[in-house]
Each structure stands twice: as C-alpha cells, then as structure tokens.
Design a protein around this motif. Structure first.
Motif, PDB file in Angstrom:
ATOM      1  N   GLY A 148       0.795  -1.222   0.000  1.00  0.00           N
ATOM      2  CA  GLY A 148       0.000   0.000   0.000  1.00  0.00           C
ATOM      3  C   GLY A 148       0.823   1.266   0.000  1.00  0.00           C
ATOM      4  N   TYR A 149       1.805   1.347  -0.918  1.00  0.00           N
ATOM      5  CA  TYR A 149       2.616   2.561  -1.016  1.00  0.00           C
ATOM      6  C   TYR A 149       1.720   3.766  -1.255  1.00  0.00           C
ATOM      7  CZ  TYR A 149       5.899   6.015  -2.767  1.00  0.00           C
ATOM      8  OH  TYR A 149       6.615   7.158  -2.956  1.00  0.00           O
ATOM      9  N   TYR A 150       0.641   3.572  -2.001  1.00  0.00           N
ATOM     10  CA  TYR A 150      -0.261   4.674  -2.299  1.00  0.00           C
ATOM     11  C   TYR A 150      -1.047   5.111  -1.068  1.00  0.00           C
ATOM     12  CZ  TYR A 150       0.985   3.628  -7.056  1.00  0.00           C
ATOM     13  OH  TYR A 150       1.697   3.421  -8.216  1.00  0.00           O
ATOM     14  N   THR A 151      -1.045   4.313  -0.047  1.00  0.00           N
ATOM     15  CA  THR A 151      -1.656   4.707   1.222  1.00  0.00           C
ATOM     16  C   THR A 151      -0.631   5.390   2.110  1.00  0.00           C
ATOM     17  OG1 THR A 151      -3.142   2.813   1.113  1.00  0.00           O
ATOM     18  CG2 THR A 151      -2.865   3.849   3.256  1.00  0.00           C
ATOM     19  N   TRP A 152       0.574   4.860   2.152  1.00  0.00           N
ATOM     20  CA  TRP A 152       1.591   5.397   3.055  1.00  0.00           C
ATOM     21  C   TRP A 152       2.089   6.777   2.628  1.00  0.00           C
ATOM     22  CZ3 TRP A 152       1.763   3.397   7.573  1.00  0.00           C
ATOM     23  CH2 TRP A 152       1.551   2.036   7.762  1.00  0.00           C
ATOM     24  N   SER A 153       2.272   6.986   1.345  1.00  0.00           N
ATOM     25  CA  SER A 153       2.846   8.243   0.870  1.00  0.00           C
ATOM     26  C   SER A 153       1.974   9.461   1.190  1.00  0.00           C
ATOM     27  CB  SER A 153       3.119   8.152  -0.631  1.00  0.00           C
ATOM     28  OG  SER A 153       3.719   9.355  -1.075  1.00  0.00           O
ATOM     29  N   PRO A 154       0.663   9.445   0.887  1.00  0.00           N
ATOM     30  CA  PRO A 154      -0.155  10.607   1.254  1.00  0.00           C
ATOM     31  C   PRO A 154      -0.264  10.799   2.768  1.00  0.00           C
ATOM     32  CG  PRO A 154      -1.301   9.261  -0.354  1.00  0.00           C
ATOM     33  CD  PRO A 154      -0.089   8.499   0.068  1.00  0.00           C
ATOM     34  N   LEU A 155      -0.313   9.686   3.497  1.00  0.00           N
ATOM     35  CA  LEU A 155      -0.357   9.786   4.958  1.00  0.00           C
ATOM     36  C   LEU A 155       0.920  10.421   5.484  1.00  0.00           C
ATOM     37  CD1 LEU A 155      -1.736   9.113   7.660  1.00  0.00           C
ATOM     38  CD2 LEU A 155      -0.592   6.888   7.567  1.00  0.00           C
ATOM     39  N   HIS A 156       2.052  10.015   4.934  1.00  0.00           N
ATOM     40  CA  HIS A 156       3.338  10.561   5.347  1.00  0.00           C
ATOM     41  C   HIS A 156       3.419  12.057   5.041  1.00  0.00           C
ATOM     42  CE1 HIS A 156       7.601  10.345   6.340  1.00  0.00           C
ATOM     43  NE2 HIS A 156       7.869  11.024   5.231  1.00  0.00           N
ATOM     44  N   ALA A 157       2.979  12.451   3.865  1.00  0.00           N
ATOM     45  CA  ALA A 157       3.024  13.862   3.475  1.00  0.00           C
ATOM     46  C   ALA A 157       2.121  14.711   4.359  1.00  0.00           C
ATOM     47  CB  ALA A 157       2.621  14.004   2.009  1.00  0.00           C
ATOM     48  N   ALA A 158       0.925  14.243   4.626  1.00  0.00           N
ATOM     49  CA  ALA A 158      -0.005  15.001   5.470  1.00  0.00           C
ATOM     50  C   ALA A 158       0.512  15.104   6.908  1.00  0.00           C
ATOM     51  CB  ALA A 158      -1.381  14.349   5.448  1.00  0.00           C
ATOM     52  N   ALA A 159       1.059  14.007   7.417  1.00  0.00           N
ATOM     53  CA  ALA A 159       1.576  14.015   8.790  1.00  0.00           C
ATOM     54  C   ALA A 159       2.806  14.911   8.909  1.00  0.00           C
ATOM     55  CB  ALA A 159       1.911  12.595   9.237  1.00  0.00           C
ATOM     56  N   ALA A 160       3.639  14.926   7.874  1.00  0.00           N
ATOM     57  CA  ALA A 160       4.824  15.793   7.898  1.00  0.00           C
ATOM     58  C   ALA A 160       4.422  17.261   7.887  1.00  0.00           C
ATOM     59  CB  ALA A 160       5.724  15.476   6.715  1.00  0.00           C
ATOM     60  N   LYS A 161       3.422  17.618   7.097  1.00  0.00           N
ATOM     61  CA  LYS A 161       2.937  18.999   7.078  1.00  0.00           C
ATOM     62  C   LYS A 161       2.320  19.382   8.413  1.00  0.00           C
ATOM     63  CE  LYS A 161       2.197  18.896   2.130  1.00  0.00           C
ATOM     64  NZ  LYS A 161       1.228  18.696   1.062  1.00  0.00           N
ATOM     65  N   ALA A 162       1.554  18.477   8.998  1.00  0.00           N
ATOM     66  CA  ALA A 162       0.960  18.744  10.308  1.00  0.00           C
ATOM     67  C   ALA A 162       2.044  18.891  11.373  1.00  0.00           C
ATOM     68  CB  ALA A 162      -0.005  17.624  10.688  1.00  0.00           C
ATOM     69  N   LEU A 163       3.068  18.046  11.301  1.00  0.00           N
ATOM     70  CA  LEU A 163       4.178  18.129  12.258  1.00  0.00           C
ATOM     71  C   LEU A 163       4.888  19.463  12.145  1.00  0.00           C
ATOM     72  CD1 LEU A 163       6.018  16.789  14.378  1.00  0.00           C
ATOM     73  CD2 LEU A 163       7.332  15.835  12.480  1.00  0.00           C
ATOM     74  N   PHE A 164       5.150  19.903  10.924  1.00  0.00           N
ATOM     75  CA  PHE A 164       5.822  21.195  10.712  1.00  0.00           C
ATOM     76  C   PHE A 164       4.982  22.338  11.269  1.00  0.00           C
ATOM     77  CE2 PHE A 164       6.921  24.854   7.963  1.00  0.00           C
ATOM     78  CZ  PHE A 164       8.225  25.009   8.387  1.00  0.00           C
ATOM     79  N   ALA A 165       3.682  22.329  10.999  1.00  0.00           N
ATOM     80  CA  ALA A 165       2.801  23.380  11.505  1.00  0.00           C
ATOM     81  C   ALA A 165       2.760  23.367  13.037  1.00  0.00           C
ATOM     82  CB  ALA A 165       1.398  23.207  10.933  1.00  0.00           C
ATOM     83  N   LEU A 166       2.672  22.187  13.619  1.00  0.00           N
ATOM     84  CA  LEU A 166       2.640  22.079  15.078  1.00  0.00           C
ATOM     85  C   LEU A 166       3.959  22.529  15.706  1.00  0.00           C
ATOM     86  CD1 LEU A 166       0.754  18.695  15.432  1.00  0.00           C
ATOM     87  CD2 LEU A 166      -0.071  20.929  16.195  1.00  0.00           C
ATOM     88  N   LEU A 167       5.078  22.246  15.045  1.00  0.00           N
ATOM     89  CA  LEU A 167       6.372  22.714  15.551  1.00  0.00           C
ATOM     90  C   LEU A 167       6.461  24.232  15.524  1.00  0.00           C
ATOM     91  CD1 LEU A 167       8.871  20.119  14.066  1.00  0.00           C
ATOM     92  CD2 LEU A 167       8.372  20.527  16.477  1.00  0.00           C
ATOM     93  N   LEU A 168       5.931  24.860  14.475  1.00  0.00           N
ATOM     94  CA  LEU A 168       5.910  26.318  14.422  1.00  0.00           C
ATOM     95  C   LEU A 168       5.060  26.908  15.541  1.00  0.00           C
ATOM     96  CD1 LEU A 168       5.647  26.985  10.587  1.00  0.00           C
ATOM     97  CD2 LEU A 168       7.636  27.314  12.075  1.00  0.00           C
ATOM     98  N   VAL A 169       3.901  26.307  15.783  1.00  0.00           N
ATOM     99  CA  VAL A 169       3.043  26.766  16.883  1.00  0.00           C
ATOM    100  C   VAL A 169       3.753  26.563  18.220  1.00  0.00           C
ATOM    101  CG1 VAL A 169       0.870  26.316  18.107  1.00  0.00           C
ATOM    102  CG2 VAL A 169       0.905  26.422  15.614  1.00  0.00           C
TER     103      VAL A 169
END
Length: 92
Positions: free
Chosen positions: A35-56
């Motif tokens: 399920g690479y097509y499942t992991w990749s979008p999940l990874h991208a969304a989680a990385a963006k959320a992590l970056f936003a949370l780190l800024l906050v």
C-alpha cells in the motif's frame, strides 16, 4: 499538554509511515508493508501537520526562551556585540 500530545502523534505517524513507505528498511527486517499509495499521502499530510505544530510550539514558547536568554545575559551580549573589537582597536 494537548499541543505536546498532538506533536507526539504527528511525529509517530511520520515515523511509522516513513517506514511503511520505505522499500529497503522493512525488507532488511524481513517485513513488507503493502500500500505505497496509502503510506505516501499519509506521510506527506503528517509531515505537514508536524511542521505546523512545531511552528506553533516555537511561537508558544518564544517568550519563555527569550526570558531565559535575557536572564543569562545572552540577549544583551548579542544586542551589544561589537564584532569582537575592543575600544582601542575600533578607533583605528
């Protein structure tokens, strides 16, 4: 507390989805995650959320960090830095 918990969840999701996405890491342990097509979008969304949370997180704690540096004199030293020259050498 809630911000720290959200950071932990985002970081864990990035870590696990990164392992699931990798074709080499899991195979080294004899595992395979489909399920690479499942992991990749999940990874991208989680990385963006992590970056936003780190800024906050940094914005929330910026005042505390500034006060700590101010008490230790680091903020004053940085604000009044003369580039390492003393008064005698500056006039030359």
């Amino acid at each position: 507390m809630a911000l720290d918990a959200a950071l932990l969840v985002a970081l864990s999701t990035v870590f696990v989805s990164g392992l699931g996405m990798s074709g080499a890491v899991l195979q080294a342990f004899g595992l395979y995650a489909e399920g690479y097509y499942t992991w990749s979008p999940l990874h991208a969304a989680a990385a963006k959320a992590l970056f936003a949370l780190l800024l906050v997180h940094m914005a929330v704690h910026a005042g505390s960090l500034y006060n700590l540096l101010k008490r230790r004199g680091v903020a004053k030293a940085a604000a009044h830095d003369d580039g390492g020259f003393d008064d005698e050498r500056r006039s030359v």
